[in-house]
Design an enzyme around this catalytic site. Structure first.
Site, PDB file in Angstrom:
ATOM      1  N   GLN A 498       7.543   1.120  -6.744  1.00 33.17           N
ATOM      2  CA  GLN A 498       8.212  -0.060  -7.274  1.00 33.17           C
ATOM      3  C   GLN A 498       9.255   0.314  -8.326  1.00 33.17           C
ATOM      4  O   GLN A 498      10.336  -0.267  -8.381  1.00 33.17           O
ATOM      5  CB  GLN A 498       7.173  -1.008  -7.889  1.00 33.17           C
ATOM      6  N   GLU A 499       8.948   1.296  -9.146  1.00 32.43           N
ATOM      7  CA  GLU A 499       9.832   1.646 -10.263  1.00 32.43           C
ATOM      8  C   GLU A 499      11.103   2.362  -9.812  1.00 32.43           C
ATOM      9  O   GLU A 499      12.197   2.034 -10.261  1.00 32.43           O
ATOM     10  CB  GLU A 499       9.076   2.537 -11.262  1.00 32.43           C
ATOM     11  N   SER A 500      10.968   3.366  -8.965  1.00 27.95           N
ATOM     12  CA  SER A 500      12.111   4.243  -8.686  1.00 27.95           C
ATOM     13  C   SER A 500      12.352   4.492  -7.211  1.00 27.95           C
ATOM     14  O   SER A 500      13.354   5.141  -6.869  1.00 27.95           O
ATOM     15  CB  SER A 500      11.887   5.601  -9.362  1.00 27.95           C
ATOM     16  N   TYR A 606       6.972  -7.907  -9.805  1.00 26.91           N
ATOM     17  CA  TYR A 606       6.529  -6.525  -9.998  1.00 26.91           C
ATOM     18  C   TYR A 606       5.016  -6.424  -9.765  1.00 26.91           C
ATOM     19  O   TYR A 606       4.540  -5.566  -9.018  1.00 26.91           O
ATOM     20  CB  TYR A 606       6.893  -6.093 -11.415  1.00 26.91           C
TER      21      TYR A 606
END
Length: 644
Positions: A498-500, A606
């Site tokens: 999800q982040e990168s 998120y």
């Protein structure tokens, strides 16, 4: 992204060669690195040596761009024509246009300008000067008006044409009033004051003073509606200005003012909806005790999807299931049939003792989504991934890999020139069909360019290709560091996804770095608390250090929030203090309602993505998994209500 193996990244034709060919290519790569750093022109021998190297155009670009002020139009155009299939052509066009425009070499500027599709503001300013200097005054003044009448400052390149336009008969005081209003709307009172200096006509001065008065003291309009009438010039803009300013001080009063005046002052439909939606959602996210009549007055016909969704959420917070069901039924058909509202309709039906809940959940459980996975866990049925892998011959991918653009991309990846590689990719796929983009995305994945593979799946709309969308390039590192911190490795992988999207060089606008997007201050503090060496921040771009620190911080969030992955995931995104505030305010809510009513849209999405991604990764690994732990599952609205 983690450092790619150079041998893997050699162009396909070179891979077939012998070891000496590999050595020669590696030598060329190192010479290329050195040549990019030197300022002197390439020798004839260097040009000959590099001519067959895939990235030779990048050296040519650097050489010609470094002497762009002295290069002839013929030389520049020749490079652009020869490299039209690369991003370098567009870069040189922009540089050529800027350089020639600043020198007032208008024939060269015109030649470059005509080939540019999306000029930036600086080039638009230079183009206005070109029009003026080439006796195209009317067009020049129109360009100047468009550039000047905005609510923000413009680049210095605009100053020459502005200075002449402001002195000309084509500049009007109405232009000044328009900029005054635009600046106030953008919250730039200094610029508004500057624009007002050009206004000397009494009537326009009064309009400017009224706008500034409403900006400085918006609440006066609540008591003096006569300040604006349908005949007042720019009445709709002044109303929006006053309402936006008042909303900072008293949102409820701003909504009442807006509802009272928007029809009377004939606000255009687009702005009518935009302001109504923004005010309503702002109010809803404050969770006031009594909001229904106020929110209903903003959108009585339930036309605004975002606001209607928040009205449902407020009913969920009150656990007023009859109202929630009624509001869901008022959503437009497309919105009503999303996974989100089908789930909440099913829960509302069950809570009200009405039939239809199980059929809705069974249908929903076939979906690969957060809500689909909740439904599947409720029904104790397997989670459905709906995986549709790519079926394509190896020959087709090899042919794609041998296209010049992809040969360059692979070599750029070997050199860790990710910006250039992405530019090449974007240009290459702009002419491709979805199935070709899909194949290209798999090629990127095979090369270890996982984030681009994920983007390629999105570009080609291949949502069901799980191999492409959910890679796990570093399972051993995640397993090792997660287990060391006693957290679920799949949760850590889902956070990184999800982040990168597994891009090690990722850097957010806020400054978060690397695979797990750690803020520098958080990384330093975590390293200190856990005795993890972090002598320099550049190590956050290395997978081992980043995952080690990221999992350590995740373990802190899990401990702080008693192992609840929803709360801990929210804390990783929005910060633990903010999540603690949300729990203090609404922590007694059922867990699914708490997630649904997270006031930050980014954090809500998120949390839902991370929880769903964790399930997907475990299912792909053929390991048993549940979306929620037994403790978390018992916190859902359906079971809390039944237990009570």
């Amino acid at each position: 992204m983690f450092r790619l193996k150079l041998l893997l990244l050699l162009p396909p034709l070179l891979q077939a060669g012998v070891s000496s060919a590999h050595d020669h290519h590696d030598e060329l790569r190192e010479q290329f690195r050195s040549a990019l750093l030197q300022a002197t022109p390439l020798s004839h021998e260097q040009k000959t040596a590099f001519s067959a190297y895939p990235l030779y155009p990048y050296l040519e670009y650097q050489q010609i761009n470094s002497r762009i002020d002295s290069a002839s139009a013929e030389q520049l155009q020749a490079f652009i024509d020869a490299n039209a299939d690369t991003p370098l052509a567009g870069r040189l066009l922009f540089a050529w246009a800027r350089s020639s425009g600043e020198k007032k070499d208008w024939p060269a500027f015109s030649q470059a300008w005509q080939q540019i599709q999306r000029p930036d503001t600086r080039l638009q300013c230079l183009h206005a000067s070109y029009l003026l200097d080439t006796q195209q005054q009317q067009d020049a003044w129109e360009a100047a008006r468009t550039l000047w009448t905005v609510g923000h400052s413009q680049p210095d390149e605009c100053d020459p044409v502005f200075s002449q336009w402001l002195k000309s008969s084509h500049f009007s005081q109405q232009d000044a009033l328009n900029r005054h209003l635009a600046a106030l709307m953008r919250g730039r009172p200094g610029l508004a004051t500057y624009a007002a200096r050009f206004i000397t006509q009494s009537e326009l001065q009064q309009q400017a003073k009224l706008a500034r008065s409403l900006y400085d003291n918006p609440e006066q309009l609540t008591q003096q509606p006569q300040l604006l009438s349908p005949e007042t010039p720019h009445a709709d803009q002044m109303l929006v200005l006053a309402v936006n300013r008042l909303a900072r001080q008293d949102l409820e009063q701003a909504i009442r003012l807006w509802v009272r005046e928007r029809d009377r002052l004939q606000v255009p439909a687009e702005q009518y909806d935009s302001v109504s939606r923004r005010l309503g959602v702002l109010m809803a996210k404050r969770f006031p005790a009594e909001t229904d009549p106020l929110l209903a007055s903003l959108d009585p016909e339930h036309k605004l999807a975002d606001l209607s969704g928040w009205r449902v959420r407020l009913a969920l917070v009150r656990q007023d299931w009859a109202e929630a069901l009624s509001l869901i039924e008022k959503l437009d058909e497309a919105e009503r049939h999303t996974d989100r509202w089908r789930y909440w309709k099913a829960i509302a039906l069950e809570q009200l003792g009405k039939p239809g809940r199980e059929a809705l959940l069974r249908d929903l459980a076939t979906e690969r989504s957060f809500y689909g996975f909740m439904a599947a866990q409720m029904l104790d049925t397997p989670y459905q991934l709906n995986d549709t892998p790519l079926v394509q011959s190896t020959d087709a991918k090899q042919q794609l890999a041998q296209l010049p653009a992809f040969v360059r991309i692979r070599e750029l990846l070997a050199l860790e020139r990710y910006y250039d590689a992405r530019s090449e990719w974007n240009l290459a796929i702009s002419h491709m069909k979805p199935e070709q983009i899909h194949a290209a995305a798999h090629l990127a994945r095979e090369w270890g360019w996982y984030d681009q593979g994920i983007r390629g799946a999105i570009s080609s709309q291949r949502w069901n290709d799980m191999q492409l969308r959910f890679p796990n390039p570093l399972p051993e590192l995640f397993e090792q560091h997660a287990q060391n911190r006693a957290i679920d490795p799949a949760w850590a992988v889902a956070i990184a996804r999800q982040e990168s999207a597994f891009w090690m060089q990722a850097r957010s606008h806020a400054g978060a770095l690397g695979l797990m997007q750690l803020m520098p201050a958080t990384a330093r503090a975590t390293a200190k608390r856990h005795a993890i060496p972090l002598p320099r921040l550049s190590l956050l771009s290395e997978p081992d250090t980043n995952i080690r620190l990221g999992t350590a911080y995740l373990s802190e969030m899990a401990e702080r929030f008693n192992g609840n992955l929803a709360y801990a995931s929210a804390a990783y995104n929005a910060g633990p203090y903010r999540v603690s505030q949300w729990l203090d305010a609404r922590g007694d809510l059922p867990l699914d309602i708490w997630i649904e009513t997270i006031p930050f849209d980014e954090t809500r999405n998120y949390v839902q993505n991370v929880l769903a991604f964790r399930v997907i990764y475990e299912r792909l690994a053929q390991r048993p998994v549940t979306l929620f732990s037994p403790q978390e599952f018992n916190m859902l609205a359906l079971y809390q209500q039944n237990d009570g």
